[in-house]
Design a protein around this motif. Structure first.
Motif: not given
Length: 86
Positions: A1-20
Motif C-alpha cells: 500500500m502506497e503511504e504517500d498518497f496525494a491528489i492534485n485538484l489542478d489535474e482532476m475535478s473535485f468529484s473525481d478526486a473525492w472518488k479516488k
C-alpha cells in the motif's frame, strides 16, 4: 500500500478526486494490533493519525492504546456500578 498518497485538484475535478480518495481510504488497513483490539470502538485512531504519530499507516501509537484501554476499563466499571445499583 502506497503511504504517500496525494491528489492534485489542478489535474482532476473535485468529484473525481473525492472518488479516488474514498477508494484509496477503503484499501488502507490499520495495524493488526488495532484491527483486533477489543477497545477499537473507543479508540480515535485512523490511518492518518497512525501515519502522523508513527510514520506508517499501519503503525500503532502506544499512547492511544493506553488511553483506549483506560477508557474501556472505566466504562466497564461504570456499567457494573450501574447494574449493581439498578
Amino acid at each position: 500500500m502506497e503511504e504517500d498518497f496525494a491528489i492534485n485538484l489542478d489535474e482532476m475535478s473535485f468529484s473525481d478526486a473525492w472518488k479516488k480518495i474514498t477508494t484509496h481510504s477503503a484499501e488502507v488497513a490499520l495495524s493488526k494490533k488495532c484491527a483486533v483490539c477489543r477497545f477499537r470502538e473507543l479508540c480515535p485512531i485512523c490511518a492518518a493519525a497512525a501515519c502522523c504519530e508513527t510514520g506508517r499507516i499501519d503503525g500503532t501509537p502506544d499512547y492511544l492504546c493506553a488511553y483506549s484501554q483506560i477508557m474501556g476499563q472505566k466504562l466497564m466499571e461504570e456499567r457494573e456500578r450501574i447494574q449493581k445499583n439498578a
